[in-house]
Motif scaffolding. Structure first.
Motif, short mmCIF file in Angstrom:
data_model
loop_
_atom_site.label_atom_id
_atom_site.label_comp_id
_atom_site.label_asym_id
_atom_site.label_seq_id
_atom_site.Cartn_x
_atom_site.Cartn_y
_atom_site.Cartn_z
N LEU A 30 -24.58 18.01 -1.69
CA LEU A 30 -23.79 16.81 -1.91
C LEU A 30 -22.35 17.08 -1.50
O LEU A 30 -21.82 18.14 -1.75
CB LEU A 30 -23.83 16.39 -3.38
N TYR A 31 -21.73 16.09 -0.88
CA TYR A 31 -20.34 16.19 -0.45
C TYR A 31 -19.48 15.29 -1.33
O TYR A 31 -19.82 14.13 -1.54
CB TYR A 31 -20.21 15.75 1.01
N PHE A 32 -18.41 15.84 -1.84
CA PHE A 32 -17.45 15.07 -2.63
C PHE A 32 -16.13 15.06 -1.87
O PHE A 32 -15.54 16.10 -1.63
CB PHE A 32 -17.25 15.70 -4.01
N PRO A 33 -15.63 13.87 -1.49
CA PRO A 33 -14.36 13.82 -0.76
C PRO A 33 -13.21 14.34 -1.61
O PRO A 33 -13.27 14.29 -2.84
CB PRO A 33 -14.19 12.33 -0.44
N LYS A 34 -12.18 14.83 -0.93
CA LYS A 34 -11.05 15.43 -1.63
C LYS A 34 -10.23 14.40 -2.40
O LYS A 34 -9.71 14.68 -3.45
CB LYS A 34 -10.15 16.16 -0.63
N LYS A 35 -10.05 13.22 -1.84
CA LYS A 35 -9.30 12.19 -2.55
C LYS A 35 -9.77 10.83 -2.05
O LYS A 35 -10.45 10.72 -1.06
CB LYS A 35 -7.79 12.36 -2.39
N THR A 36 -9.34 9.80 -2.73
CA THR A 36 -9.76 8.46 -2.39
C THR A 36 -9.30 8.10 -0.98
O THR A 36 -8.15 8.30 -0.61
CB THR A 36 -9.17 7.44 -3.38
N ASN A 37 -10.23 7.58 -0.20
CA ASN A 37 -9.95 7.16 1.16
C ASN A 37 -9.42 5.73 1.12
O ASN A 37 -10.08 4.84 0.60
CB ASN A 37 -11.25 7.24 1.96
N PRO A 38 -8.23 5.47 1.66
CA PRO A 38 -7.68 4.12 1.61
C PRO A 38 -8.34 3.14 2.59
O PRO A 38 -8.02 1.97 2.61
CB PRO A 38 -6.20 4.32 1.98
N PHE A 39 -9.29 3.63 3.39
CA PHE A 39 -9.94 2.81 4.39
C PHE A 39 -11.35 2.45 3.95
O PHE A 39 -12.01 3.21 3.25
CB PHE A 39 -9.98 3.55 5.73
N ASN A 40 -11.82 1.28 4.37
CA ASN A 40 -13.16 0.84 4.02
C ASN A 40 -14.23 1.56 4.82
O ASN A 40 -15.35 1.75 4.34
CB ASN A 40 -13.30 -0.68 4.22
N THR A 41 -13.92 1.94 6.05
CA THR A 41 -14.89 2.61 6.91
C THR A 41 -14.22 3.76 7.64
O THR A 41 -12.98 3.80 7.77
CB THR A 41 -15.47 1.64 7.96
N ASN A 42 -15.04 4.65 8.19
CA ASN A 42 -14.49 5.73 9.01
C ASN A 42 -13.87 5.17 10.28
O ASN A 42 -12.90 5.72 10.80
CB ASN A 42 -15.58 6.75 9.36
N GLU A 43 -14.42 4.05 10.77
CA GLU A 43 -13.85 3.44 11.97
C GLU A 43 -12.42 2.97 11.71
O GLU A 43 -11.54 3.18 12.55
CB GLU A 43 -14.72 2.26 12.43
N GLU A 44 -12.17 2.37 10.55
CA GLU A 44 -10.80 1.97 10.20
C GLU A 44 -9.89 3.19 10.10
O GLU A 44 -8.76 3.18 10.58
CB GLU A 44 -10.78 1.23 8.86
N ARG A 45 -10.40 4.24 9.48
CA ARG A 45 -9.63 5.48 9.35
C ARG A 45 -9.31 6.04 10.73
O ARG A 45 -8.17 6.41 11.02
CB ARG A 45 -10.42 6.51 8.55
N ASN A 46 -10.32 6.08 11.60
CA ASN A 46 -10.12 6.65 12.93
C ASN A 46 -9.17 5.81 13.76
O ASN A 46 -8.37 6.36 14.53
CB ASN A 46 -11.47 6.80 13.64
N ASP A 47 -9.22 4.48 13.60
CA ASP A 47 -8.25 3.61 14.28
C ASP A 47 -6.83 3.96 13.83
O ASP A 47 -5.92 4.08 14.66
CB ASP A 47 -8.52 2.13 13.96
N TRP A 48 -6.66 4.14 12.52
CA TRP A 48 -5.34 4.49 11.99
C TRP A 48 -4.87 5.83 12.54
O TRP A 48 -3.70 6.00 12.92
CB TRP A 48 -5.36 4.52 10.46
N ILE A 49 -5.79 6.79 12.59
CA ILE A 49 -5.45 8.12 13.11
C ILE A 49 -4.97 8.01 14.55
O ILE A 49 -3.93 8.55 14.93
CB ILE A 49 -6.66 9.08 12.99
N PHE A 50 -5.73 7.30 15.37
CA PHE A 50 -5.37 7.18 16.79
C PHE A 50 -4.05 6.42 16.95
O PHE A 50 -3.18 6.84 17.74
CB PHE A 50 -6.49 6.50 17.57
N GLU A 51 -3.88 5.33 16.23
CA GLU A 51 -2.64 4.55 16.32
C GLU A 51 -1.44 5.39 15.89
O GLU A 51 -0.37 5.34 16.51
CB GLU A 51 -2.73 3.29 15.48
#
Length: 89
Positions: A30-51
């Motif tokens: 089981l994987y437990f993320p380190k902290k709450t992700n402010p994005f709804n999806t990984n795609e949103e997160r990745n968009d933010w990273i690239f931008e």
């Protein structure tokens, strides 16, 4: 990888929920993320990273903001760049 003591998990979620987890996920990791992700999806997160990268933010800054490994940020940016270069059909 870190192993967590059975009793510790039971103290947090209770024995009934622990048994449900065991029934459903016995033998799996089981994987437990380190902290709450402010994005709804990984795609949103990745968009933010690239931008952020295109806006001049560095790998280390982005990694620290999202509590990711630097190598993960670099990989996401490279993958995103490849997607952007593909001709549209």
């Amino acid at each position: 990888m870190v192993s967590i003591n059975r009793d510790y998990v039971i103290d947090i979620i209770g024995e009934e929920k622990f048994n449900e987890l065991c029934e459903k996920y016995a033998g799996h990791t089981l994987y437990f993320p380190k902290k709450t992700n402010p994005f709804n999806t990984n795609e949103e997160r990745n968009d933010w990273i690239f931008e952020s990268f295109m806006d001049g933010k560095g790998y280390d800054f982005i990694a620290n903001e999202l509590d990711l490994q630097r190598d993960t940020v670099i990989r996401i940016i490279k993958e995103y760049s490849k997607r952007q270069k593909r001709p549209s059909k």
